[in-house]
Design an enzyme around this catalytic site. Structure first.
Site, mmCIF file in Angstrom:
data_model
loop_
_atom_site.group_PDB
_atom_site.id
_atom_site.type_symbol
_atom_site.label_atom_id
_atom_site.label_comp_id
_atom_site.label_asym_id
_atom_site.label_seq_id
_atom_site.Cartn_x
_atom_site.Cartn_y
_atom_site.Cartn_z
ATOM 1 N N ARG A 50 -2.068 -13.238 8.104
ATOM 2 C CA ARG A 50 -2.692 -13.771 8.876
ATOM 3 C C ARG A 50 -3.305 -15.928 9.387
ATOM 4 N NH1 ARG A 50 -7.534 -12.088 5.316
ATOM 5 N NH2 ARG A 50 -6.176 -12.667 2.894
ATOM 6 N N ASP A 93 -5.338 -10.315 11.844
ATOM 7 C CA ASP A 93 -6.164 -10.027 10.993
ATOM 8 C C ASP A 93 -7.043 -8.342 11.170
ATOM 9 O OD1 ASP A 93 -8.497 -10.980 9.522
ATOM 10 O OD2 ASP A 93 -9.422 -11.947 10.451
ATOM 11 N N VAL A 94 -6.029 -8.169 9.936
ATOM 12 C CA VAL A 94 -6.776 -6.642 10.164
ATOM 13 C C VAL A 94 -7.581 -6.235 9.662
ATOM 14 C CG1 VAL A 94 -6.057 -5.110 8.655
ATOM 15 C CG2 VAL A 94 -4.456 -6.867 9.628
ATOM 16 N N LYS A 148 4.493 0.097 -3.416
ATOM 17 C CA LYS A 148 3.329 0.630 -4.348
ATOM 18 C C LYS A 148 2.558 -0.530 -4.823
ATOM 19 C CE LYS A 148 4.904 -0.356 -8.761
ATOM 20 N NZ LYS A 148 4.875 -1.842 -9.251
ATOM 21 N N LYS A 182 18.435 2.167 -6.554
ATOM 22 C CA LYS A 182 19.461 1.517 -7.719
ATOM 23 C C LYS A 182 20.463 2.742 -7.655
ATOM 24 C CE LYS A 182 15.831 -1.482 -10.056
ATOM 25 N NZ LYS A 182 16.633 -2.616 -9.801
ATOM 26 N N GLU A 216 11.854 -5.588 -20.088
ATOM 27 C CA GLU A 216 11.954 -7.299 -18.913
ATOM 28 C C GLU A 216 11.767 -8.613 -19.864
ATOM 29 O OE1 GLU A 216 10.614 -6.645 -14.995
ATOM 30 O OE2 GLU A 216 8.706 -6.654 -15.689
ATOM 31 N N ASP A 235 1.944 -0.132 -13.326
ATOM 32 C CA ASP A 235 2.809 -1.109 -12.371
ATOM 33 C C ASP A 235 4.274 -0.670 -12.662
ATOM 34 O OD1 ASP A 235 3.929 -3.476 -11.217
ATOM 35 O OD2 ASP A 235 4.269 -3.500 -12.508
ATOM 36 N N HIS A 240 8.144 4.018 -11.520
ATOM 37 C CA HIS A 240 9.512 3.946 -11.890
ATOM 38 C C HIS A 240 10.442 5.074 -13.373
ATOM 39 C CE1 HIS A 240 9.499 0.678 -8.617
ATOM 40 N NE2 HIS A 240 8.811 -0.682 -9.831
HETATM 41 C C1 BG6 Z 1 7.641 -3.447 -9.700
HETATM 42 C C2 BG6 Z 1 6.702 -4.062 -10.281
HETATM 43 O O1 BG6 Z 1 7.978 -2.859 -8.659
HETATM 44 O O2 BG6 Z 1 8.416 -3.759 -11.015
HETATM 45 C C3 BG6 Z 1 7.386 -5.717 -11.159
HETATM 46 O O3 BG6 Z 1 5.715 -4.312 -10.030
HETATM 47 C C4 BG6 Z 1 8.731 -5.233 -11.923
HETATM 48 O O4 BG6 Z 1 5.989 -5.661 -12.308
HETATM 49 C C5 BG6 Z 1 9.351 -4.637 -11.012
HETATM 50 O O5 BG6 Z 1 9.222 -6.337 -12.832
HETATM 51 C C6 BG6 Z 1 10.882 -4.956 -11.694
HETATM 52 O O6 BG6 Z 1 11.710 -4.410 -11.099
HETATM 53 P P1 BG6 Z 1 13.319 -4.682 -11.473
HETATM 54 O O7 BG6 Z 1 14.016 -3.621 -10.165
HETATM 55 O O8 BG6 Z 1 12.947 -5.880 -11.706
HETATM 56 O O9 BG6 Z 1 13.323 -4.030 -12.336
#
Ligand code: BG6
Length: 493
Positions: A50, A93-94, A148, A182, A216, A235, A240
């Site tokens: 937008r 503009d959805v 996601k 990965k 992380e 998340d 993952h």
């Molecule tokens: C994302 C999450 O899907 O993956 C993030 O929303 C996270 O919060 C990220 O930091 C981590 O990905 P990677 O590849 O850095 O391990």
């Protein structure tokens, strides 16, 4: 894997095309694909937002994003120019002024393949698909890519899938989980199913437990607003970590074909024992980072991160004990763990083998760290096996764990592509093996939802852990209850 076809001239339309994900991941990955000769000469990228940007604005912004990307070590000016020439911006503009759809229609070429990438919050995915349909753009053969979070629970995930599914049939929907792109994750399948020696050991008879970790050092950064509606469970775990669990635990598929692989992953998710009632307190732990020091730098606690309220129960760390109720895995705990702002970033799968049924070396203590296979996703992708060996020398026999190490960087001279490069390439060639099917996503929510509901229905709150630490004490208690420890605490001496 389904047969890869060569990339064809494609109009790749990215909704959210000027946003964070596009600039941090998608556009730099597309540049790398272009540099390595994987984009057809006629492929174009149409960023939709937008923002009302001009094409020149978009190209400037993209040029900086490409230059700043860690995987792009040296920018090749000719390649960058060629790549930037492929880009254009269209304002849509959805849900608002409908004229944007006509502008988008005018920017597309009916002779090319069409991919719509939805790098937007899930609640507008349905509106976008309806808009595409209304404008006659969702032509047969066009594909849609969804990012996601795919909903925030089973009900909302179903609603998003229904809305997108009303326009695109399942074969044309690509649900991204970038962990599946990965290199080491794909190598896990090769390790398991292209070698003969692991499979006989890959079961409850020889494996004591499995650990899956993705931690992380970074915090939530500028994403506090999103993260407050999500937390680590939605998340990272729902997608993952559960995907890694599936690939680790699944039965050998009959072929490396998209449906065969996804059928086996689904069976794992369906075999997860529900964590409900008293089990929630026993088998889960959650934490939230407080202020602390990460790699020598003082950092804020979660509650001080900008963009969210000063009080929040959002978890930034989760540890879980999962069980897969089937013949292969009965009685083998799968410990999952993910968290932000811990002292060390690591993503790995650790297979901890049992001890020998009878030792012929009396007096040699059980040595911590022995008998593990570590599949390391990051940093330093590789596979690491520890086994016991005799320490050289006369006198009493002493055993020590010794590593057998396969570092991908040292072994292969070719660069490992970024996860998004791999997955974008798959979308462009129409291969959805490494994408999630609707039933997988829903099965994952079915397991995760009761845990979140149980957390929300108690007075307990996530335990605060100092930034830079190894996470909340609860995570250590959870695994320690059975006398086990997390992998980093058992490194060979
Ligand atoms: C994302 C999450 O899907 O993956 C993030 O929303 C996270 O919060 C990220 O930091 C981590 O990905 P990677 O590849 O850095 O391990």
């Amino acid at each position: 894997m389904s047969q890869q076809s060569a990339p064809r001239p494609t109009d790749l339309v990215v909704f959210g095309g000027t946003g964070d994900l596009s600039m941090r991941k998608l556009l730099p990955s597309l540049y790398l694909l272009d540099r390595d000769g994987h984009l057809d000469g006629g492929t174009r990228v149409i960023a939709v937002s937008r923002d009302g940007l001009t094409d020149a604005d978009l190209r400037d912004k993209t040029s900086s994003a490409v230059r700043g990307h860690p995987a792009v070590q040296v920018v090749e000016p000719d390649v960058l120019r060629r790549f930037l020439d492929r880009l254009s911006h269209v304002t849509v503009d959805v849900g608002g002024d409908p004229s944007g759809w006509a502008a988008l229609a005018a920017a597309l070429d009916p002779g090319r393949d069409r991919v719509f990438y939805l790098a937007v919050p899930p609640m507008i995915s349905g509106d976008i698909c309806r808009g595409l349909d209304g404008a006659g753009l969702a032509t047969p053969g066009s594909r849609v890519v969804m990012e996601k979070p795919l909903g925030r629970d089973l009900a909302s995930s179903r609603a998003v899938n229904d809305a997108v599914g009303a326009v695109f049939d399942e074969q044309r929907i690509y649900r991204i989980d970038h962990y599946l792109g990965k290199e080491t994750v794909q190598n896990l399948l090769v390790l398991r199913f292209a070698n003969v020696f692991l499979e006989p050991l890959w079961n409850s008879r020889w494996i004591d437990h499995v650990q899956i970790t993705a931690t992380e050092t970074v915090g939530v950064g500028g994403r506090r607003g999103y993260y407050d509606t999500s937390g680590a469970m939605r998340d990272m775990v729902q997608n993952h970590l559960l995907q890694l669990l599936c690939l680790t635990a699944m039965e050998p598929p009959a072929s490396y074909d998209r449906e065969a692989v996804r059928d086996e992953k689904l069976k794992v998710l369906q075999s997860l024992r529900p964590v409900t009632g008293d089990r929630v307190a026993e088998d889960t732990a959650r934490g939230q980072y407080g202020r602390g020091t990460v790699q020598g730098v003082e950092v804020h606690g979660y509650l001080d991160e900008a963009g969210g309220p000063a009080v929040s129960d959002t978890e930034t760390f989760v540890a879980l004990r999962a069980e897969i109720a089937n013949w292969r895995w009965a009685g083998v705990p799968f410990y999952l763990r993910t968290g932000k702002r811990v002292g060390h970033a690591r993503s790995e799968i650790v297979i901890r083998f049992r001890e020998v049924p009878h030792t012929i070396f009396p007096g040699t203590d059980t040595v911590p760290g022995a008998g593990s296979l570590v599949i390391r996703l990051q940093p330093d992708e590789g596979i690491h096996l520890t086994m016991l060996a005799k320490t050289p020398g006369a006198g009493a026999l002493r055993l020590r764990p010794v590593p057998l190490e396969l570092s991908f960087a040292d072994t292969f001279s070719t660069r490992s592509p970024e996860a998004y490069e791999r997955l974008l390439m798959d979308v462009l060639t129409g291969d959805s093996t490494l994408f999630m099917r609707r039933d997988e996503v829903e099965a994952a929510w079915r397991w995760v939802d009761p845990i979140i509901e149980a957390w929300n229905s108690t007075d307990t709150t996530p335990e605060t852990y100092p930034a830079g630490s190894a996470g909340p004490e609860g995570a250590h208690r959870l695994i320690g209850r059975t006398g086990r420890t997390w992998h980093e605490e058992e490194q060979p001496r």
